[in-house]
Design a protein around this motif. Structure first.
Motif, PDB file in Angstrom:
ATOM      1  N   LEU A  82       0.826  -1.203   0.000  1.00 51.65           N
ATOM      2  CA  LEU A  82       0.000   0.000   0.000  1.00 51.65           C
ATOM      3  C   LEU A  82       0.862   1.257   0.000  1.00 51.65           C
ATOM      4  O   LEU A  82       0.575   2.223  -0.719  1.00 51.65           O
ATOM      5  CB  LEU A  82      -0.931  -0.010   1.213  1.00 51.65           C
ATOM      6  N   VAL A  94      -7.485   4.565  -4.968  1.00 55.22           N
ATOM      7  CA  VAL A  94      -8.604   3.735  -4.514  1.00 55.22           C
ATOM      8  C   VAL A  94      -9.092   2.838  -5.648  1.00 55.22           C
ATOM      9  O   VAL A  94      -9.352   1.639  -5.446  1.00 55.22           O
ATOM     10  CB  VAL A  94      -9.754   4.617  -3.983  1.00 55.22           C
ATOM     11  N   ILE A 150      -6.613   0.020  -5.968  1.00 56.89           N
ATOM     12  CA  ILE A 150      -6.739  -0.963  -4.889  1.00 56.89           C
ATOM     13  C   ILE A 150      -7.974  -1.835  -5.089  1.00 56.89           C
ATOM     14  O   ILE A 150      -7.932  -3.061  -4.897  1.00 56.89           O
ATOM     15  CB  ILE A 150      -6.785  -0.245  -3.541  1.00 56.89           C
ATOM     16  N   LEU A 179      -7.383  -7.231   5.119  1.00 52.03           N
ATOM     17  CA  LEU A 179      -7.310  -5.844   5.568  1.00 52.03           C
ATOM     18  C   LEU A 179      -6.947  -5.762   7.040  1.00 52.03           C
ATOM     19  O   LEU A 179      -6.185  -4.880   7.458  1.00 52.03           O
ATOM     20  CB  LEU A 179      -8.653  -5.141   5.308  1.00 52.03           C
ATOM     21  N   LEU A 228      -4.424   8.342   2.760  1.00 46.70           N
ATOM     22  CA  LEU A 228      -5.052   7.108   2.275  1.00 46.70           C
ATOM     23  C   LEU A 228      -4.652   5.882   3.091  1.00 46.70           C
ATOM     24  O   LEU A 228      -5.536   5.107   3.502  1.00 46.70           O
ATOM     25  CB  LEU A 228      -4.731   6.905   0.792  1.00 46.70           C
ATOM     26  N   PRO A 229      -3.364   5.632   3.346  1.00 44.10           N
ATOM     27  CA  PRO A 229      -3.027   4.451   4.165  1.00 44.10           C
ATOM     28  C   PRO A 229      -3.686   4.469   5.539  1.00 44.10           C
ATOM     29  O   PRO A 229      -4.098   3.410   6.040  1.00 44.10           O
ATOM     30  CB  PRO A 229      -1.496   4.536   4.286  1.00 44.10           C
ATOM     31  N   LEU A 284      -7.365   3.434   5.272  1.00 49.08           N
ATOM     32  CA  LEU A 284      -7.507   1.976   5.200  1.00 49.08           C
ATOM     33  C   LEU A 284      -7.171   1.317   6.533  1.00 49.08           C
ATOM     34  O   LEU A 284      -7.778   0.299   6.895  1.00 49.08           O
ATOM     35  CB  LEU A 284      -6.604   1.436   4.093  1.00 49.08           C
ATOM     36  N   LEU A 299     -10.231   1.542   8.497  1.00 50.31           N
ATOM     37  CA  LEU A 299     -11.188   0.512   8.070  1.00 50.31           C
ATOM     38  C   LEU A 299     -10.795  -0.861   8.608  1.00 50.31           C
ATOM     39  O   LEU A 299     -11.666  -1.676   8.927  1.00 50.31           O
ATOM     40  CB  LEU A 299     -11.258   0.475   6.542  1.00 50.31           C
ATOM     41  N   SER A 300      -9.496  -1.111   8.702  1.00 52.35           N
ATOM     42  CA  SER A 300      -9.062  -2.407   9.239  1.00 52.35           C
ATOM     43  C   SER A 300      -9.482  -2.551  10.707  1.00 52.35           C
ATOM     44  O   SER A 300      -9.786  -3.662  11.159  1.00 52.35           O
ATOM     45  CB  SER A 300      -7.549  -2.552   9.096  1.00 52.35           C
ATOM     46  N   HIS A 302     -13.086  -3.559  10.659  1.00 54.72           N
ATOM     47  CA  HIS A 302     -13.208  -4.979  10.306  1.00 54.72           C
ATOM     48  C   HIS A 302     -12.808  -5.870  11.483  1.00 54.72           C
ATOM     49  O   HIS A 302     -13.439  -6.910  11.724  1.00 54.72           O
ATOM     50  CB  HIS A 302     -12.342  -5.288   9.083  1.00 54.72           C
ATOM     51  N   TYR A 352     -20.633   0.401   5.687  1.00 54.67           N
ATOM     52  CA  TYR A 352     -20.216   0.904   4.382  1.00 54.67           C
ATOM     53  C   TYR A 352     -21.316   1.707   3.702  1.00 54.67           C
ATOM     54  O   TYR A 352     -21.038   2.676   2.987  1.00 54.67           O
ATOM     55  CB  TYR A 352     -19.766  -0.253   3.490  1.00 54.67           C
ATOM     56  N   GLY A 395      -7.217   5.498  11.982  1.00 50.05           N
ATOM     57  CA  GLY A 395      -6.011   4.832  11.518  1.00 50.05           C
ATOM     58  C   GLY A 395      -4.766   5.370  12.195  1.00 50.05           C
ATOM     59  O   GLY A 395      -3.842   4.610  12.523  1.00 50.05           O
TER      60      GLY A 395
END
Length: 313
Positions: free
Chosen positions: A111, A180, A183, A206, A246-247, A250, A253-254, A257, A274, A291
């Protein structure tokens, strides 16, 4: 003809068709243009970099034939072929550990590599626009003014370039959008290969993504520079910070999850999240902040140690 060559040629032809469909079918085919890199990722993650280069080269020639100019194939190579070749190379890197296991290239570093490509593309655009009035920011403002003129009522004067307050951040948003898209296509390609048992590496989860600690310092430095540097330099820092966000988005988001994995209604929770994310948009900022916090606290590691059926003491 070997299977790899046939798949590469077919993938290149399909990719070129999807790319030029936007030119001939208009805005209605925009989704097809977004999926243009997908065949390249399928070829690359299946057969490796050489097959990706064959597919991308054929597609570039076909795009050149269809458009009759260099701008179309150049855009295709930059936005599709180069990222696909990079992802294929890095994703298929592996080494044997002392225990005899296979250790694949980390998703977090992959990434960051893509993020680096985005930053390179931004600075190349800055260099190309040096001779224009106002540099890249001036080009963006005049482009937005031209779009407003086309969309406005006949005879109405378009807003002046200074009226577009979002213009300084537009290059960063464009780069993030492109990354995006890249990815998503890579993830779709890996998912399809796994579905038909043609994947060469295991899935890149992820929740398993890890970022090195220095990225936080780089993001914080760019954000602070955007707030204090004078005109011109603040434009550069702002867009670097946007791309570096951006990283962390994500990574946020991880965390979501990882939390969902601990719940019995995992699928319903993620679908609802989402939908909320895409309907409102602003929660993306919260994901970036989450993040960054994850880098310091390590919520996912704590939850992984506790497990879904244990209490977090």
């Amino acid at each position: 003809m070997p299977t790899a060559m046939l798949v590469a040629l077919g993938g290149g032809a399909v990719s070129a068709l999807l790319y030029v469909s936007v030119l001939f079918a208009g805005v209605g085919a925009l989704i097809l243009g977004y999926l243009a890199p997908l065949p390249l990722f399928l070829v690359g993650l299946w057969f490796g970099v050489p097959a990706t280069l064959i597919a991308g080269g054929l597609a570039a020639v076909l795009v050149l034939s269809a458009t009759g100019g260099l701008l179309g194939p150049l855009g295709y190579v930059v936005t599709g072929a180069v990222p696909a070749a990079f992802v294929a190379r890095q994703a298929l890197l592996a080494r044997s550990t002392a225990k005899g296991d296979v250790e694949w290239y980390p998703p977090g570093l992959l990434l960051l590599g893509l993020t680096g490509l985005g930053l390179v593309a931004f600075f190349v655009a800055v260099l190309l626009a040096l001779g224009e009035p106002g540099g890249l920011e001036g080009v963006v403002r005049r482009t937005l003014q031209g779009m407003a003129r086309q969309l406005g009522a006949p005879g109405d004067a378009p807003p002046p370039p200074e009226a577009f307050w979002l213009a300084p951040a537009m290059p960063g948003f464009v780069v993030v959008s492109w990354l995006v898209m890249t990815i998503v296509n890579a993830a779709l390609a890996q998912g399809l290969l796994m579905r038909f048992h043609r994947n060469r590496r295991p899935p890149m989860r992820l929740v398993a993504m890890e970022l090195p600690g220095w990225v936080v310092l780089a993001f914080a430095g760019a954000s602070a520079a955007a707030a204090v540097l004078p005109d011109g330099l603040d434009f550069l820092a702002l867009n670097v910070a946007l791309v570096l966000s951006l990283p962390f988005g994500l990574a946020g988001l991880s965390v979501v999850h990882a939390f969902a994995n601990r719940q019995s209604a995992k699928v319903a929770l993620l679908v609802g999240f989402y939908l909320f994310l895409f309907l409102f948009g602003w929660p993306l900022l919260l994901m970036v902040g989450l993040g960054v916090i994850e880098q310091w606290i390590g919520l996912r590691r704590r939850w992984a140690r506790v497990g879904p059926d244990q209490e977090d003491e």
